[in-house]
Design a protein around this motif. Structure first.
Motif, PDB file in Angstrom:
ATOM      1  N   GLU A  56       0.838  -1.201   0.000  1.00 40.97           N
ATOM      2  CA  GLU A  56       0.000   0.000   0.000  1.00 40.97           C
ATOM      3  C   GLU A  56       0.878   1.257   0.000  1.00 40.97           C
ATOM      4  O   GLU A  56       0.612   2.208  -0.725  1.00 40.97           O
ATOM      5  CB  GLU A  56      -0.933  -0.013   1.205  1.00 40.97           C
ATOM      6  CG  GLU A  56      -1.935   1.126   1.186  1.00 40.97           C
ATOM      7  CD  GLU A  56      -2.959   1.002   2.278  1.00 40.97           C
ATOM      8  OE1 GLU A  56      -4.152   1.041   1.946  1.00 40.97           O
ATOM      9  OE2 GLU A  56      -2.571   0.894   3.460  1.00 40.97           O
ATOM     10  N   GLU A  57       1.944   1.208   0.797  1.00 39.54           N
ATOM     11  CA  GLU A  57       2.862   2.352   0.832  1.00 39.54           C
ATOM     12  C   GLU A  57       3.604   2.500  -0.501  1.00 39.54           C
ATOM     13  O   GLU A  57       3.719   3.600  -1.037  1.00 39.54           O
ATOM     14  CB  GLU A  57       3.869   2.174   1.970  1.00 39.54           C
ATOM     15  CG  GLU A  57       4.786   3.364   2.134  1.00 39.54           C
ATOM     16  CD  GLU A  57       5.714   3.220   3.318  1.00 39.54           C
ATOM     17  OE1 GLU A  57       6.871   3.682   3.195  1.00 39.54           O
ATOM     18  OE2 GLU A  57       5.308   2.663   4.349  1.00 39.54           O
TER      19      GLU A  57
ATOM     20  N   THR B   9       2.731   1.605  -3.465  1.00 45.87           N
ATOM     21  CA  THR B   9       1.863   1.957  -4.595  1.00 45.87           C
ATOM     22  C   THR B   9       1.041   3.215  -4.334  1.00 45.87           C
ATOM     23  O   THR B   9       0.200   3.581  -5.162  1.00 45.87           O
ATOM     24  CB  THR B   9       0.891   0.800  -4.911  1.00 45.87           C
ATOM     25  OG1 THR B   9       0.019   0.615  -3.783  1.00 45.87           O
ATOM     26  CG2 THR B   9       1.613  -0.478  -5.257  1.00 45.87           C
ATOM     27  N   ASN B  10       1.270   3.834  -3.185  1.00 50.63           N
ATOM     28  CA  ASN B  10       0.458   4.992  -2.779  1.00 50.63           C
ATOM     29  C   ASN B  10      -1.031   4.657  -2.794  1.00 50.63           C
ATOM     30  O   ASN B  10      -1.871   5.477  -3.176  1.00 50.63           O
ATOM     31  CB  ASN B  10       0.744   6.210  -3.659  1.00 50.63           C
ATOM     32  CG  ASN B  10       2.140   6.738  -3.454  1.00 50.63           C
ATOM     33  OD1 ASN B  10       2.601   6.850  -2.323  1.00 50.63           O
ATOM     34  ND2 ASN B  10       2.832   7.024  -4.536  1.00 50.63           N
ATOM     35  N   GLY B  11      -1.338   3.422  -2.429  1.00 47.10           N
ATOM     36  CA  GLY B  11      -2.727   2.980  -2.346  1.00 47.10           C
ATOM     37  C   GLY B  11      -3.359   2.565  -3.657  1.00 47.10           C
ATOM     38  O   GLY B  11      -4.503   2.133  -3.687  1.00 47.10           O
TER      39      GLY B  11
ATOM     40  N   GLU C 147       1.370  -0.788 -10.701  1.00 41.04           N
ATOM     41  CA  GLU C 147       2.240  -0.466  -9.563  1.00 41.04           C
ATOM     42  C   GLU C 147       2.387  -1.666  -8.627  1.00 41.04           C
ATOM     43  O   GLU C 147       3.477  -1.953  -8.135  1.00 41.04           O
ATOM     44  CB  GLU C 147       1.692   0.728  -8.772  1.00 41.04           C
ATOM     45  CG  GLU C 147       1.670   2.029  -9.536  1.00 41.04           C
ATOM     46  CD  GLU C 147       0.374   2.265 -10.316  1.00 41.04           C
ATOM     47  OE1 GLU C 147       0.165   3.411 -10.732  1.00 41.04           O
ATOM     48  OE2 GLU C 147      -0.409   1.319 -10.527  1.00 41.04           O
TER      49      GLU C 147
ATOM     50  N   HIS D 169       5.633  -3.887  -7.748  1.00 42.15           N
ATOM     51  CA  HIS D 169       6.034  -4.125  -6.353  1.00 42.15           C
ATOM     52  C   HIS D 169       6.284  -5.609  -6.117  1.00 42.15           C
ATOM     53  O   HIS D 169       7.270  -5.989  -5.486  1.00 42.15           O
ATOM     54  CB  HIS D 169       4.960  -3.589  -5.405  1.00 42.15           C
ATOM     55  CG  HIS D 169       5.213  -3.889  -3.972  1.00 42.15           C
ATOM     56  ND1 HIS D 169       6.169  -3.229  -3.228  1.00 42.15           N
ATOM     57  CD2 HIS D 169       4.659  -4.804  -3.142  1.00 42.15           C
ATOM     58  CE1 HIS D 169       6.178  -3.723  -1.997  1.00 42.15           C
ATOM     59  NE2 HIS D 169       5.267  -4.671  -1.918  1.00 42.15           N
TER      60      HIS D 169
END
Length: 100
Positions: free
Chosen positions: A30-31, A33-35, A67, A71
């Motif tokens: 989540e961090e 990919t900025n959510g 994204e 990751h």
């Protein structure tokens, strides 16, 4: 204790450790990919991004954002099956070490 009771206790311990690992994986993604963890198809279907970290790889990739897929290229998903196998190997090694 019975053998079955011991087995269930071990499974519950393994599952609890996996749940912690799963949460850490999710928060890191989540961090990173900025959510933005779902692609348009995943958002349209109302997929819960947390479910992408469990189970079927094909499903996960079908709904993951670019994204998130990026990751996972450096931080691979760890399914329960994968975790359980490694956990069991570690447990067996500990038991052998204790017996020696």
């Amino acid at each position: 204790m019975s053998l079955i009771s011991d087995a269930f206790d071990a499974w519950r311990e393994c599952r609890a450790e996996y749940d912690e690992t799963l949460y850490v994986q999710y928060m890191a993604a989540e961090e990173a990919t900025n959510g933005a963890m779902l692609n348009a198809r995943g958002r349209a279907k109302g997929i819960d991004p947390f479910t992408l970290f469990m189970g079927n790889e094909t499903r996960a990739r079908a709904y993951a954002s670019e994204e998130l897929v990026e990751h996972w290229s450096t931080h691979p998903r760890v399914t329960f099956s994968m975790f359980e196998k490694q956990w069991q190997r570690n447990r067996e090694a500990e038991l052998i070490g204790e017996a020696a």
